[in-house]
Design a protein around this motif. Structure first.
Motif, PDB file in Angstrom:
ATOM      1  N   SER A  81       0.811  -1.221   0.000  1.00 47.68           N
ATOM      2  CA  SER A  81       0.000   0.000   0.000  1.00 47.68           C
ATOM      3  C   SER A  81       0.844   1.271   0.000  1.00 47.68           C
ATOM      4  CB  SER A  81      -0.924   0.014   1.217  1.00 47.68           C
ATOM      5  OG  SER A  81      -1.581  -1.212   1.346  1.00 47.68           O
ATOM      6  N   VAL A  82       1.789   1.361   0.925  1.00 43.20           N
ATOM      7  CA  VAL A  82       2.558   2.609   1.041  1.00 43.20           C
ATOM      8  C   VAL A  82       3.367   2.865  -0.235  1.00 43.20           C
ATOM      9  CG1 VAL A  82       4.417   3.776   2.312  1.00 43.20           C
ATOM     10  CG2 VAL A  82       2.646   2.553   3.563  1.00 43.20           C
ATOM     11  N   TYR A 134       0.874   3.995  -3.027  1.00 38.74           N
ATOM     12  CA  TYR A 134       0.438   5.373  -2.776  1.00 38.74           C
ATOM     13  C   TYR A 134       1.584   6.356  -3.032  1.00 38.74           C
ATOM     14  CZ  TYR A 134      -4.246   4.692  -0.867  1.00 38.74           C
ATOM     15  OH  TYR A 134      -5.577   4.415  -0.718  1.00 38.74           O
ATOM     16  N   GLU A 135       2.799   5.972  -2.650  1.00 35.41           N
ATOM     17  CA  GLU A 135       3.929   6.892  -2.856  1.00 35.41           C
ATOM     18  C   GLU A 135       4.101   7.196  -4.347  1.00 35.41           C
ATOM     19  OE1 GLU A 135       7.602   5.845  -0.794  1.00 35.41           O
ATOM     20  OE2 GLU A 135       8.611   7.563  -1.730  1.00 35.41           O
ATOM     21  N   LEU A 143       1.216   9.487  -5.452  1.00 35.14           N
ATOM     22  CA  LEU A 143       1.433  10.846  -4.939  1.00 35.14           C
ATOM     23  C   LEU A 143       2.551  11.551  -5.694  1.00 35.14           C
ATOM     24  CD1 LEU A 143       1.196  10.086  -1.106  1.00 35.14           C
ATOM     25  CD2 LEU A 143      -0.302  11.649  -2.349  1.00 35.14           C
ATOM     26  N   ARG A 144       3.698  10.862  -5.852  1.00 35.38           N
ATOM     27  CA  ARG A 144       4.847  11.495  -6.517  1.00 35.38           C
ATOM     28  C   ARG A 144       4.534  11.849  -7.973  1.00 35.38           C
ATOM     29  NH1 ARG A 144      10.189  11.321  -4.426  1.00 35.38           N
ATOM     30  NH2 ARG A 144      10.433  10.119  -2.509  1.00 35.38           N
ATOM     31  N   GLU A 196       1.781  12.879  -8.917  1.00 36.16           N
ATOM     32  CA  GLU A 196       0.787  13.958  -8.820  1.00 36.16           C
ATOM     33  C   GLU A 196      -0.457  13.680  -9.645  1.00 36.16           C
ATOM     34  OE1 GLU A 196       3.082  17.529  -9.550  1.00 36.16           O
ATOM     35  OE2 GLU A 196       3.892  17.477  -7.513  1.00 36.16           O
ATOM     36  N   ILE A 230      -3.000  11.817  -7.950  1.00 33.39           N
ATOM     37  CA  ILE A 230      -3.961  11.311  -6.956  1.00 33.39           C
ATOM     38  C   ILE A 230      -5.297  12.053  -6.998  1.00 33.39           C
ATOM     39  CG2 ILE A 230      -3.198  12.736  -4.964  1.00 33.39           C
ATOM     40  CD1 ILE A 230      -3.496   9.989  -3.312  1.00 33.39           C
ATOM     41  N   ASP A 253     -11.250   9.119  -7.691  1.00 32.94           N
ATOM     42  CA  ASP A 253     -12.261   9.098  -6.639  1.00 32.94           C
ATOM     43  C   ASP A 253     -12.037   7.929  -5.688  1.00 32.94           C
ATOM     44  OD1 ASP A 253     -14.107  11.222  -7.895  1.00 32.94           O
ATOM     45  OD2 ASP A 253     -13.738   9.815  -9.531  1.00 32.94           O
ATOM     46  N   HIS A 254     -11.457   6.857  -6.198  1.00 31.22           N
ATOM     47  CA  HIS A 254     -11.237   5.662  -5.381  1.00 31.22           C
ATOM     48  C   HIS A 254      -9.902   5.024  -5.743  1.00 31.22           C
ATOM     49  CE1 HIS A 254     -15.529   5.601  -4.208  1.00 31.22           C
ATOM     50  NE2 HIS A 254     -15.745   5.984  -5.458  1.00 31.22           N
ATOM     51  N   GLU A 289      -3.995  -3.244   1.251  1.00 26.72           N
ATOM     52  CA  GLU A 289      -4.911  -2.498   2.124  1.00 26.72           C
ATOM     53  C   GLU A 289      -6.291  -3.143   2.180  1.00 26.72           C
ATOM     54  OE1 GLU A 289      -5.341   1.595   0.932  1.00 26.72           O
ATOM     55  OE2 GLU A 289      -5.921   2.243   2.939  1.00 26.72           O
ATOM     56  N   GLN A 305      -2.331  16.537   1.926  1.00 28.29           N
ATOM     57  CA  GLN A 305      -3.171  15.462   1.400  1.00 28.29           C
ATOM     58  C   GLN A 305      -4.508  15.360   2.132  1.00 28.29           C
ATOM     59  OE1 GLN A 305      -2.976  13.751  -1.404  1.00 28.29           O
ATOM     60  NE2 GLN A 305      -1.177  14.999  -1.812  1.00 28.29           N
ATOM     61  N   ASN A 314     -13.338   7.966   2.976  1.00 27.16           N
ATOM     62  CA  ASN A 314     -12.365   6.878   2.854  1.00 27.16           C
ATOM     63  C   ASN A 314     -11.015   7.275   3.419  1.00 27.16           C
ATOM     64  OD1 ASN A 314     -14.199   5.245   1.425  1.00 27.16           O
ATOM     65  ND2 ASN A 314     -13.709   6.338  -0.456  1.00 27.16           N
ATOM     66  N   PRO A 369      -2.313   4.077   4.823  1.00 27.04           N
ATOM     67  CA  PRO A 369      -1.123   3.998   3.953  1.00 27.04           C
ATOM     68  C   PRO A 369      -0.945   5.223   3.063  1.00 27.04           C
ATOM     69  CG  PRO A 369      -2.361   1.938   3.873  1.00 27.04           C
ATOM     70  CD  PRO A 369      -3.189   2.904   4.652  1.00 27.04           C
ATOM     71  N   LYS A 370      -2.049   5.843   2.628  1.00 19.90           N
ATOM     72  CA  LYS A 370      -1.908   7.052   1.810  1.00 19.90           C
ATOM     73  C   LYS A 370      -1.165   8.134   2.588  1.00 19.90           C
ATOM     74  CE  LYS A 370      -4.722  10.709   0.994  1.00 19.90           C
ATOM     75  NZ  LYS A 370      -5.936  11.446   0.618  1.00 19.90           N
ATOM     76  N   ILE A 399       0.775   7.704   5.260  1.00 20.83           N
ATOM     77  CA  ILE A 399       2.159   7.288   5.524  1.00 20.83           C
ATOM     78  C   ILE A 399       3.015   7.571   4.285  1.00 20.83           C
ATOM     79  CG2 ILE A 399       3.708   5.330   5.995  1.00 20.83           C
ATOM     80  CD1 ILE A 399       1.413   4.064   7.588  1.00 20.83           C
ATOM     81  N   ALA A 400       2.484   7.221   3.112  1.00 17.37           N
ATOM     82  CA  ALA A 400       3.220   7.455   1.863  1.00 17.37           C
ATOM     83  C   ALA A 400       3.507   8.945   1.682  1.00 17.37           C
ATOM     84  CB  ALA A 400       2.430   6.913   0.674  1.00 17.37           C
ATOM     85  N   ALA A 401       2.516   9.786   2.001  1.00 17.99           N
ATOM     86  CA  ALA A 401       2.724  11.234   1.891  1.00 17.99           C
ATOM     87  C   ALA A 401       3.838  11.675   2.847  1.00 17.99           C
ATOM     88  CB  ALA A 401       1.426  11.980   2.203  1.00 17.99           C
ATOM     89  N   TRP A 421       7.240  10.464   1.536  1.00 19.72           N
ATOM     90  CA  TRP A 421       7.597  11.290   0.379  1.00 19.72           C
ATOM     91  C   TRP A 421       8.145  12.648   0.845  1.00 19.72           C
ATOM     92  CZ3 TRP A 421       3.398  14.209  -2.836  1.00 19.72           C
ATOM     93  CH2 TRP A 421       4.008  14.886  -3.908  1.00 19.72           C
TER      94      TRP A 421
END
Lengths: 243, 243
Positions: free
Chosen positions: A130-131, A134-135, A138-139, A141, A143, A147-148, A154, B34, B80, B84-85, B87-89, B92
């Protein structure tokens, strides 16, 4: 009517196969720069072998790599051979490449924007830690377009389990016939999408699971509703489904 | 005659205290960006508390942080909530700051160059996780100045154990009276250097162990041979010792 577009992540939204290869090469290059006496070709062959043996999510590939070569004659020029120094060089090189070149494919942002203009719900369904997933999201850009986001660790399911897809549908409150699913793998993306009744779209990105790289027997067993080479084609597919 | 100059790493060659604080703030900032509904001040206080409880080398501070706040009312705006989102932020944000601002103090490279011109042997003796310490030394591009690097995990001793210092002397083939040792801590740097008979130099960098920040009782128990505020003073100290 297609109300939601669901994407796989690795090798669908960014070039995972290429980035991982380049990152590993980046690690090896830094090790060699620090004095490791091995040529890139042999180093790459050995590292690929270790990745295959231990799996790509194992996080100590460079440790095993050094363990295997450290007793080779002339592998390092100085008397004080430090394994942690070379691991650190490998980690540095690996992450520098990964952070620098982690970008979505060039068709991703324009397509996501158009889909948002069409008022579609957007989602990601991906396997992985998961992490880490998500990383990446996020990186890159990207995200805010989604919506989901459903990640196997996870949520507690893995592809190609159709229960994973059922769970996501329930969470999003959509029926399968309202969904279009885009992924690069026949076995893990197209198969479960077909089984659950989503419109399935195979995207060819040239990654390690691209069926174009495999033999035709494998390819014909599972049939996507559509095959595309650029995400921009999605817009036309959706328009044609709605007319 | 002083033949070798030995340096501590953290808060001696780079601003570890500042960088760690800024990196943690960078992680919290990204979490808040975030959508985490917490102000920086309260977030920083809680994170500092967790770092104190678990120690600074524990690598899951952000996990514990989120575990502690996730049930607070209105802590996150959307239905939601993904741990993990966030944590990832955090990861990062933390790493972006760390990689960007990891630089030696401005007096380090000029001093190392001058010491090399004076034909001194240069070394590092530091506590810490070997790969992490090497990664810092590599990323700061100072590794080529050093003839020897001794890291506690790799060598099997920790400061202030004088056996650590004896081991290093033996490896380098120097006597203690030929060594000058520079560090920021009275307890872990100056004490063992004094005990083993090296010339000890305390450098004030304003980091978390700087004795200027502590009460004077602690300060007077251990006395360095010299106290300096910039590394450039080392050259004068060495010259005066040689005349």
């Amino acid at each position: 009517m297609i109300k939601t577009i669901i994407f796989d992540l690795d090798d669908t939204l960014y070039d995972a196969t290429w980035l991982t290869n380049e990152s590993r090469k980046g690690g090896l290059k830094k090790m060699i720069q620090q004095g490791l006496n091995i040529d890139m070709e042999n180093a790459s062959i050995l590292l690929d072998k270790i990745v295959n043996e231990f799996g790509s999510n194992y996080h100590r590939h460079f440790d095993v790599f050094l363990e295997r070569i450290k007793d080779q004659p002339n592998i390092h020029p100085k008397k004080n051979f430090s394994v942690p120094k070379y691991i650190a060089a490998g980690v540095w090189g690996y992450h520098s490449v990964k952070v620098r070149y982690l970008k979505p494919f060039s068709d991703v942002i324009p397509t996501l924007k158009k889909l948002k203009q069409l008022r579609k719900t957007l989602a990601i369904i991906t396997d992985g830690i998961s992490v880490k997933q998500y990383e990446k999201i996020l990186r890159m850009e990207i995200i805010d377009y989604f919506d989901h986001i459903f990640i196997s660790e996870e949520v507690g399911f893995n592809k190609p389990d159709t229960d994973f897809f059922s769970y996501c549908l329930k969470e999003m409150n959509f029926k399968s016939e309202e969904c279009l699913y885009v992924g690069d793998r026949l076995d893990k993306d197209i198969k479960p999408a077909n089984e659950i009744g989503m419109t399935s779209v195979l995207i060819h990105r040239g990654g390690k699971y691209d069926p174009n790289l495999k033999n035709s027997n494998e390819k014909t067993e599972i049939n996507p509703d559509y095959e595309i080479y650029t995400l921009e084609k999605l817009i036309k597919i959706i328009e044609s489904l709605e007319n």
